[in-house]
Design a protein around this motif. Structure first.
Motif, short mmCIF file in Angstrom:
data_model
loop_
_atom_site.label_atom_id
_atom_site.label_comp_id
_atom_site.label_asym_id
_atom_site.label_seq_id
_atom_site.Cartn_x
_atom_site.Cartn_y
_atom_site.Cartn_z
N MET A 1 29.99 39.38 36.61
CA MET A 1 31.11 38.91 37.37
C MET A 1 32.30 39.91 37.06
O MET A 1 32.12 40.76 36.14
CB MET A 1 31.82 37.49 36.62
N ASN A 2 32.93 40.14 38.02
CA ASN A 2 34.36 41.05 37.74
C ASN A 2 35.64 40.40 38.56
O ASN A 2 35.39 39.35 39.31
CB ASN A 2 34.11 42.54 38.13
N THR A 3 36.80 40.97 38.10
CA THR A 3 37.75 40.31 38.65
C THR A 3 38.84 41.44 38.72
O THR A 3 38.48 42.58 38.53
CB THR A 3 38.34 39.19 37.96
N GLU A 4 40.06 41.28 39.26
CA GLU A 4 40.76 42.38 39.43
C GLU A 4 42.15 42.60 38.43
O GLU A 4 42.97 43.23 38.85
CB GLU A 4 41.60 42.03 41.02
N SER A 5 42.36 41.61 37.56
CA SER A 5 43.36 41.63 36.81
C SER A 5 43.13 41.42 35.36
O SER A 5 42.32 40.68 35.02
CB SER A 5 44.57 40.63 37.22
N VAL A 6 43.85 42.23 34.36
CA VAL A 6 43.76 41.94 33.04
C VAL A 6 44.76 40.97 32.51
O VAL A 6 45.10 40.73 31.27
CB VAL A 6 43.58 43.26 32.28
N ASP A 7 45.56 40.58 33.61
CA ASP A 7 46.84 39.67 33.10
C ASP A 7 46.34 38.37 33.29
O ASP A 7 45.76 37.93 34.36
CB ASP A 7 48.00 40.20 34.03
N HIS A 8 46.52 37.40 32.27
CA HIS A 8 46.02 36.15 32.18
C HIS A 8 46.39 35.22 33.62
O HIS A 8 45.63 34.78 34.33
CB HIS A 8 46.35 35.40 31.16
N GLU A 9 47.61 35.45 33.70
CA GLU A 9 48.09 34.45 34.86
C GLU A 9 47.50 34.95 36.11
O GLU A 9 47.20 34.03 37.07
CB GLU A 9 49.72 34.54 34.98
N PHE B 1 38.22 35.97 32.91
CA PHE B 1 37.79 37.42 32.72
C PHE B 1 37.06 37.69 31.43
O PHE B 1 36.87 36.48 30.85
CB PHE B 1 39.13 38.28 32.85
N GLY B 2 36.58 38.84 31.16
CA GLY B 2 35.89 38.91 29.88
C GLY B 2 36.46 39.83 28.90
O GLY B 2 37.81 40.00 28.82
N ARG B 3 35.71 40.37 27.86
CA ARG B 3 36.50 40.98 26.71
C ARG B 3 35.90 42.30 26.66
O ARG B 3 34.74 42.57 27.04
CB ARG B 3 36.33 40.29 25.59
N ARG C 1 38.97 41.39 20.24
CA ARG C 1 38.68 42.04 21.37
C ARG C 1 39.96 41.89 22.53
O ARG C 1 40.32 40.74 22.54
CB ARG C 1 37.44 41.39 22.02
N ASP C 2 40.08 42.78 23.12
CA ASP C 2 41.03 42.95 24.37
C ASP C 2 40.59 42.29 25.75
O ASP C 2 39.36 42.23 25.78
CB ASP C 2 41.62 44.13 24.54
N HIS C 3 41.33 42.08 26.55
CA HIS C 3 40.88 41.56 28.04
C HIS C 3 40.11 42.77 28.72
O HIS C 3 40.26 43.80 28.62
CB HIS C 3 42.32 41.42 28.77
N ASN C 4 39.23 42.28 29.41
CA ASN C 4 38.51 43.05 30.50
C ASN C 4 38.12 42.49 31.80
O ASN C 4 37.66 41.17 31.98
CB ASN C 4 37.01 43.17 29.54
N ARG C 5 38.44 43.20 32.71
CA ARG C 5 38.35 42.60 34.06
C ARG C 5 37.14 43.16 34.74
O ARG C 5 36.87 42.52 35.89
CB ARG C 5 39.66 43.19 35.00
N TYR D 1 30.61 46.56 29.24
CA TYR D 1 32.04 46.87 29.80
C TYR D 1 32.30 46.44 31.15
O TYR D 1 33.14 46.06 31.74
CB TYR D 1 32.34 48.25 29.46
N LYS D 2 31.13 46.85 32.00
CA LYS D 2 31.38 46.95 33.48
C LYS D 2 30.27 46.07 34.27
O LYS D 2 28.93 46.54 33.54
CB LYS D 2 31.30 48.24 33.85
N SER D 3 30.29 45.26 34.85
CA SER D 3 29.24 44.61 35.92
C SER D 3 28.63 45.77 36.69
O SER D 3 29.38 46.39 37.43
CB SER D 3 29.88 43.39 36.54
N VAL D 4 27.40 46.18 36.55
CA VAL D 4 26.86 47.29 37.44
C VAL D 4 25.80 46.91 38.49
O VAL D 4 25.47 47.36 39.31
CB VAL D 4 26.15 48.28 36.63
#
Lengths: 1027, 471
Positions: B139-147, B375-377, B387-391, B417-420
């Protein structure tokens, strides 16, 4: 019109039809072509993504074409690449245009692409209808001129004629007064008002009625709420679940209501809110006038957004993010409420749908940055100034002085009284710390009498200052504790017998507690501890027990420990109920109560307190008296006195007197404290946080840690024009404010400018929305390029121009709209018009509308006669019941005030309001949904609020009218402003009779039936809607 | 009731909408059918909805960003590089000042089931259902901000105020139980999740499509009890009287869908007074069911009860059930490993139990269970042990409703780190879920702001149905 057309095509066609009468019958660029391109092409060929380097979002770019040249050649379909690709369904790639849409585009090009500027004449990317300056619209001529009252009607009728719809006739009088009263004040007409208006058949009756309600102070409550929603007002900080209170926000709320009631010119209203402090050239602590105070209150506007920075306890990055969030909120509220623009996208990159660049965003941020200076942050609760009027300040100072003197006097009198009436015994020990030597060591020691080692791992040092120490200063004993040395004590050198031999005999120790801290700004001791029967620190003596610690608590309940410290120490309960506060005398008395038992009582001002604790003789070996050293508790005492009392004192009568004196003193102290806490003139303002001018950076990708170029304050470039220059005037020496907000506020309000034109359009559009249920632009939060197109562009511009011409008088616009025939139309269905325009975009009627949440609640309270119409003041607290329901508790004064005055806490919206779509304010809110849910029905049927109102209205009706038949008519008048017809009257009676029978088991059957009848009317659609 | 002009398209649609809002299916369908230029597609949708296996969705939403490399996506490279600077190039870090070295997962992974899906040791119960689920590791997404990330996965967009998937689904399919809301949110008694009620807001779709929050405890919905002293026959008579009043008003405004809906709502309200308490009473469940969900243990009881309620609601025809956690417990900025232990102890068993229970009852084919965060970490530490956020990568699992069984989809790079491989965007996820419900995401549209808008907005987002996830 074809029955099954797609909504978009339908709108486009309707717009086309409506434009026929205005010009020739060519498709309109603004209303048809631009929306079409926007919906189907601009995603890929727009400001964000310019596939094929082609941008179709602005007239200029449309004309420009791309590198291969023009895509659009007026009058020439063959040469127009745009048309060729659309015709062959090559574009848009996924969803080709419908035939209707294609033919629209085709005709438009064939007719020479009307509405596009002359080729090569423009390079403005912000050439959107709402970003243009206002030109005076010519009032059109109409075919059907009957029944038109003012310009609103002329514009509306022109549009109706074009759309082939007919205006509805005027609504009936009862419906009109109800509509006007609810729309203007949020309250239904009173019986008197109704009667008076229905009786007035003279020609100007409607206008007079309108004027009456516009002049009502409740107008400001109603329309103040609309404004407060638009600017995101709340009584709490939000953001985090803590959602802490904003106890002073109400002054801004009251300012808004006041300003709207006095019809403050809207431009002035805006400047005050954005830059009231700069307008007043205010600097903290300067003396102020009433006008300045108002200006400072107004600046709370800047603080309406959520602000979690006071609760922020995360890492530095989170703290910074929380601060930025507050700064971004004010930007968002300002642009949304004033300009109807959504700017948030431009925080990270140039806006994809609007001509707002990222640079624009940070220029705007630079305007508000000094108020929300990230590096010089001040938490919300500390962001206030004291700006009292001189006489207010003087009065407070006088009152404070009086209160202080009164407390001192009562304290003196109490001391004298105690001296006269206290039990006197044989003095065994006395130290007033007044000896010539001023040495503690004369009578005190670091070691308990007879012990082999000092009390404490670090012994108390006598007559020095470095802790742990005891020294005499100003004739008082200072217990100086260091905080980290563990327990130790200061003991009398002498030892005492703590177990008097005969029953009733007692020994007591008392001392004056002077202070709980050594310096005024030092930490306050959270306990005042002292010992009796001190004899052994290390638990190595033959005698057990002793070392009884009396651990005085500032609030209440003194803990009592035996054999303290050490592992064998134990707590034996709490002693007394009075807290330890400086200025009083404390101590304990130990009385022999027979059978080897001894009663320990706490003494407050030498008299016993409630709640003694009994111990055995073995707990109290002979030993010294002393003070406890522990954990940073330093304090000052005086007049230690140990006495033996030979017989049980008779104190009952005296105790009553003492209690009275104590209470009197407590009241006086409380009063003094209240005054100290309520220094007048406290205003939660939005002034700049620091005098240094911040460097504001563009943040790359909106990331708070990626600082880009330094940005200067400025305006939105799409609204830039020669008419309103933006200039920050240098401020005079000593000003702590940057002047940026004032410059921006002046820019946005300069009458001739594009900014002012947009702002005026946004305001009159919202006003229209309140009176017709829908705005002329149906997206009141977005008049930008991605917003909906206006249904009546000329009317909107005319109203906006009118607002500016009439010196920004909003009431003037209210008046025009409320008096128009268009507003006064009935809500009834007209088959032909409905078929042609089911959404009533052409305003062929004034549609019935459900009341908003506040009006529903207020109306219920109004007709039940319970409403409290007080205006202004702190909010009425609300609470969350165990069930999760949020209510304004009925037993609280003010619970029946208008909804505006209930606590507008973001996370705690009153349930009855939220179920009817009152928003939980997160950002601002310029449009309410009207939902229709079963939860609403449950609320009307079963909530305590609804049940109580039904009961109250039934009682009121009974009081007003004893005859039941007449009462039914009266009920209809109160609920609906009309009388029941024959059928309705019959049904009402039938319901009443039947319901009474169903309740026949109960003694109050008839009352219940009436309550149910009232509740039913309250739950009925006719009551919940304006017609 | 008869309407005077049923042939007027707009009117027909509105009347239809209002009449069946929250009570009968096919709203968007009706809307699509009446659009002439879409009749064909509309019919296709109708057919597809018959073949779509899933009738309802249960979303177990795990707020905060569950750590994929500690739970679902084993990364031996992380262990190898543990404590050393991250060798994989630059990382997008949310809290950049606190970035540390590579943080290996302290948890062991093992293969489970016939499919051999690898899972972390903290998920012994999920291990039992691996042969029933699809695991998406890419999976991936576009933001590392929760909201923003929450809004993306719920509404397909960053900005607040858009309709969530649950609202779209109910708009499309309606519900089959008129006595219950079609979209129910089972809230955490501990409080609202981050971003609050926006997680179930209908945005600019009509408000009937918004999620109805059932509170835990005695009053799941406010005002379910008739006031003291009101006898039942009197209440019935009163309801009839209210209906008469409202019908008379409707007769004067026969075109108003709202007014028609108000009448229906009073009926529904009265029925809800008896049906809702019944549903929420889990005491009628067998002891073995209660044990399955962990109702007998304090750490699983609360979340387990809500998982069980989700099944009971779906059983009774509720379309969309969402379970939320208060705050954002999976947001493990510090003490990552320790926090995960507690979270898994709370959620592993009940989540798996729901799938097992639905399967036993033959409901899994028609019910989609979705377990996901926003998102992930990151593969590196934040501070010492967070662990910090990871989009760029996160994992989720889906069970039932026609999704493949025992299937692992996609892959991340060596460090997670990244979906490939076979990357799935949140938009793809939304499109695929709709597809499983028999809805073509490109056709589920609603007119708003002058254009047809959709959940996936596929022209912009390029959302596509990921066929490999489905049977």
């Amino acid at each position: 019109m074809h029955a099954s057309m797609r909504p978009l095509a339908r709108v486009a066609l309707a717009a086309m039809v409506s434009s026929c009468a205005l010009a020739d019958d060519a498709p309109q660029f603004d209303r048809q072509i631009a929306p079409l391109l926007k919906a189907h092409c601009v995603k890929c060929h727009g400001p964000a993504k310019q596939e094929g380097k082609l941008n179709l979002s602005t007239p200029a770019d449309l004309i420009r074409g791309n590198e291969q040249g023009a895509v659009l050649v007026p009058h020439d379909l063959e040469a127009s690449r745009l048309w060729k690709q659309v015709q062959t369904d090559e574009m848009p790639p996924d969803a080709p245009l419908t035939e209707d849409q294609k033919s629209l585009l085709q005709r438009w090009i064939q007719l020479g692409a009307p509405g596009l500027p002359k080729f090569g004449a423009t390079k403005m990317s912000g050439d959107h209808w709402s970003f243009r300056q206002l030109k005076s619209s010519t009032v059109p001529t109409v075919v059907q001129a009957d029944g038109l009252i003012n310009e609103v009607d002329t514009f509306a009728q022109t549009a109706r004629e074009a759309a082939k719809v007919n205006a509805n006739p005027e609504a009936e009088k009862w419906a009109l007064i109800r509509r006007v009263s609810l729309d203007v004040t949020g309250l239904p007409p009173s019986l008197d008002e109704l009667e008076c208006f229905l009786a007035d058949s003279s020609s100007g009756s409607h206008s007079r009625m309108v004027e009456y309600y516009l002049a009502s102070p409740q107008f400001g409550v109603r329309w103040g709420k609309h404004w407060l929603d638009a600017v995101g007002y709340a009584d709490s900080n939000g953001y985090f679940n803590a959602d802490s209170n904003r106890p002073l926000a109400f002054r801004y709320r009251d300012y808004v209501v006041r300003s709207i009631n006095q019809d403050k010119p809207f431009d002035r209203f805006i400047v005050e809110q954005i830059a009231g402090d700069e307008l007043a050239r205010y600097a903290p602590d300067q003396s102020v006038t009433a006008e300045t105070i108002e200006l400072l209150e107004a600046t709370h506007f800047l603080r309406n957004g959520q602000d979690g920075s006071g609760e922020s306890d995360g890492n530095p990055d989170e703290v910074r993010a929380d601060r930025y969030y507050a700064l971004e909120s004010v930007m968002q509220n300002t642009t949304s409420a004033l300009l109807g623009l959504t700017i948030q996208c431009a925080k990270c990159h140039d806006h994809k749908f609007e001509p707002i660049s990222q640079l624009d965003y940070y220029r705007l941020q630079a305007i508000f940055y000094p108020t929300f200076h990230i590096e010089r942050w001040v938490n919300p609760k500390d962001r206030f100034v004291f700006a009292p009027l001189p006489d207010e300040q003087q009065r407070w100072e006088q009152q404070s002085q009086d209160a202080k003197e009164r407390a001192a006097k009562l304290r003196r009198e109490l001391a004298d009284w105690v001296k006269d009436h206290r039990v006197r015994g044989d003095v065994l020990f006395e130290d007033g710390f007044d000896s010539v030597s001023e040495r503690v060591e004369d009578q005190w020691s670091d070691t308990a009498p007879g012990d082999d080692s000092p009390g404490g791992s670090v012994a108390v040092k006598l007559d020095v200052e470095s802790p742990p120490a005891a020294m005499i200063k100003d004739g008082k004993l200072r217990i100086i504790e260091g905080g980290t040395q563990g327990d130790s004590w200061l003991s009398t050198k002498a030892k005492f017998d703590w177990t008097p031999d005969t029953v009733g005999e007692a020994i007591q120790v008392t001392f004056d507690l002077i202070d709980k801290q050594l310096q005024t700004d030092g930490p306050a001791a959270f306990r005042i501890g002292y010992f009796i029967a001190l004899h052994d620190f290390n638990d190595n003596s033959a005698t057990a027990g002793g070392n009884v610690l009396i651990d005085g608590n500032p609030t209440e309940g003194t803990a009592l420990h035996l054999d303290y410290p050490g592992s064998d120490g134990r707590s034996i309960g709490t002693l007394g109920t009075t807290g330890y506060t400086p200025g009083q005398n404390y101590g304990v008395r130990v009385t022999n109560i027979d059978k080897g038992k001894f009663r320990i009582e706490q003494l407050v001002n030498s008299f016993p307190d409630e709640k003694p604790v009994d111990v055995r003789a073995g707990d109290l070996p002979d030993g010294g008296f002393g003070f406890e050293y522990c954990c940073g508790r330093s304090f000052i005492v005086d007049n230690v006195l140990i006495e033996r009392i030979s017989a049980s004192p008779k104190e009952d009568r005296l105790l009553t007197e003492l209690k009275k004196r104590h209470e009197e003193l407590a009241k006086a102290v409380q009063r003094r404290k209240e005054l100290a806490d309520n220094r007048p003139g406290k205003i939660a303002w939005g002034g700049d946080m620091a005098s240094d001018l911040p460097e504001v950076h563009l943040l790359t990708r909106g990331n708070y840690s990626s600082r880009g170029e330094i940005v200067q304050p400025g305006t939105l470039s799409a609204l830039g024009d020669g008419a309103s220059p933006f200039a920050v005037t240098t401020t005079h020496t000593g000003d702590r404010s940057s002047g940026r907000r004032l410059a921006w506020a002046e820019w946005v309000t300069r009458s001739e400018s594009k900014a002012a034109a947009l702002m005026a359009r946004v305001q009159v559009n919202r006003l229209w929305q309140q009176y017709f249920g829908k705005g002329i632009v149906t997206t009141p939060d977005n008049l930008g390029m991605s917003g909906a197109p206006p249904s009546h562009p000329e009317l909107l511009d005319w109203l906006a121009s009118k607002l500016i011409q009439d010196d920004w008088s909003m009431k003037s616009i209210h008046r025009i709209v409320l008096n128009s025939a268009t507003y006064r139309q009935s809500s009834h269905l007209q088959t032909e018009s409905f078929k042609a325009d089911p959404d009533n975009r052409m305003v062929w009627r004034n549609s019935s509308r459900r009341l908003d949440a506040e009006a529903i609640r207020d109306q219920m309270l109004a007709i039940s006669g319970e409403i409290d119409l007080t205006i202004g003041g702190p909010y009425i607290p609300t609470s969350r019941l165990e069930s999760g329901e949020i209510v304004a508790p009925e037993d609280i004064t003010g619970s029946s005030r208008r909804s505006l005055y209930l606590n507008q806490k973001r996370t705690q919206v009153v349930s009855f309001l939220s179920v009817f779509d009152a928003p939980s304010i997160v950002f601002n809110s310029v449009r309410r949904n009207t939902s229709t849910m079963s939860l609403q029905s449950l609320s009307l049927l079963n909530s305590d609020f609804a049940v109580r109102r039904s009961r109250a209205i039934a009682t009121r009706l009974q009081r007003l009218e004893s005859d039941e038949l007449n009462r039914l008519t009266l009920a209809f008048q109160i609920f609906y402003c009309r009388e029941p017809n024959q059928n309705e009257a019959t049904e009402l009676i039938r319901f009443l009779e039947h319901q009474s029978k169903l309740y026949s088991e109960q003694s109050d059957a008839r009352d219940r039936a009436w309550q149910d009848l009232c509740q039913s009317l309250m739950a009925s659609s006719e009551f919940m809607y304006v017609e | 009731m008869t309407f005077p002009f049923e042939n007027t398209s707009q009117f027909y649609r509105r009347a239809f909408l209002s009449q069946y809002a929250g009570s009968l299916g096919g709203l968007a369908l009706a809307h699509l059918l009446q659009s002439s230029d879409r009749v064909t597609q509309g019919k296709e949708i109708e057919k597809r909805s018959n073949v779509g296996r899933a009738k309802s969705i249960i979303c177990l939403f795990q707020h905060g960003g569950p750590s994929q490399m500690d739970l679902f996506d084993p990364k031996p490279e992380l262990t190898k590089w543990h404590g050393k600077p991250y060798p994989g190039g630059s990382l997008e870090v949310h809290f950049d000042k606190q970035m540390g070295n590579v943080l290996g997962s302290p948890f062991g992974f093992r293969q489970h089931g016939q499919c051999g899906m690898e899972l972390c040791e903290l998920l012994p119960h999920t291990a039992k259902i691996v042969d029933d689920i699809t695991m998406v590791r890419s999976m991936n997404t576009e933001s590392v901000d929760h909201e923003s990330a929450l809004r993306l996965i719920h509404t397909g967009r960053f900005l607040a105020g858009m309709p969530v998937m649950g609202s779209w689904v109910v708009y499309a399919l309606g519900t089959v139980n008129a006595n219950l809301p079609a979209y129910v949110v089972l809230g955490d008694p501990g409080g609202l999740p981050v971003d609050g009620q926006r997680n179930w807001s209908s945005g600019w779709l009509p408000a009937v499509y918004q999620g109805t929050m059932f509170r835990s405890g005695k009053s799941p919905v406010l005002h379910l009890e008739t006031p003291a002293g009101v006898v039942e026959p009197a209440r019935r008579n009163q309801l009839q009287f209210i209906e008469d009043l409202n019908r008379r008003f409707l007769n004067q405004h026969p075109e108003s869908s709202e007014l028609a809906a108000r009448i229906a709502n009073f009926e529904t309200a009265a029925r809800m007074q008896t049906t809702v308490p019944e549903i929420l009473d889990v005491s009628t469940e067998t002891e073995s069911t209660r044990e399955l969900y962990g109702l007998n243990r304090p750490e699983t009881k609360e979340y387990g009860t809500r998982c069980l309620l989700a099944r009971r609601l779906v059983e009774r025809g509720v379309r969309f059930v969402q379970i939320f956690l208060n705050g954002q417990p999976w947001d493990t900025h510090s003490k990552n490993a320790e926090s995960l232990k507690g979270l898994c102890a709370r959620t592993d068993q009940p989540s798996a139990a729901l799938v097992q229970d639905l399967k036993q009852r033959g409901l899994l084919d028609s019910t989609i269970v979705l377990w996901t965060g926003e998102f992930g970490r990151l593969p590196v530490s934040q501070g010492t042990d967070g662990r910090d956020h990871n989009r760029h990568a996160f994992s989720l699992w889906i069970a039932g409703g026609g999704f493949r069984q025992g299937y692992t989809h996609g892959a991340t790079d060596d460090f997670g780190y990244k979906s490939v491989e076979d990357v799935v965007t949140v938009h793809d996820l939304l499109a695929t879920l709709l597809d499983a419900l028999g809805i073509d995401h490109r056709q589920l549209t609603y007119p708003h702001d002058g254009r047809e808008t959709s959940l996936t907005d596929s022209e912009v987002t390029k959302a596509r149905v990921i066929r490999q996830l489905l049977h």
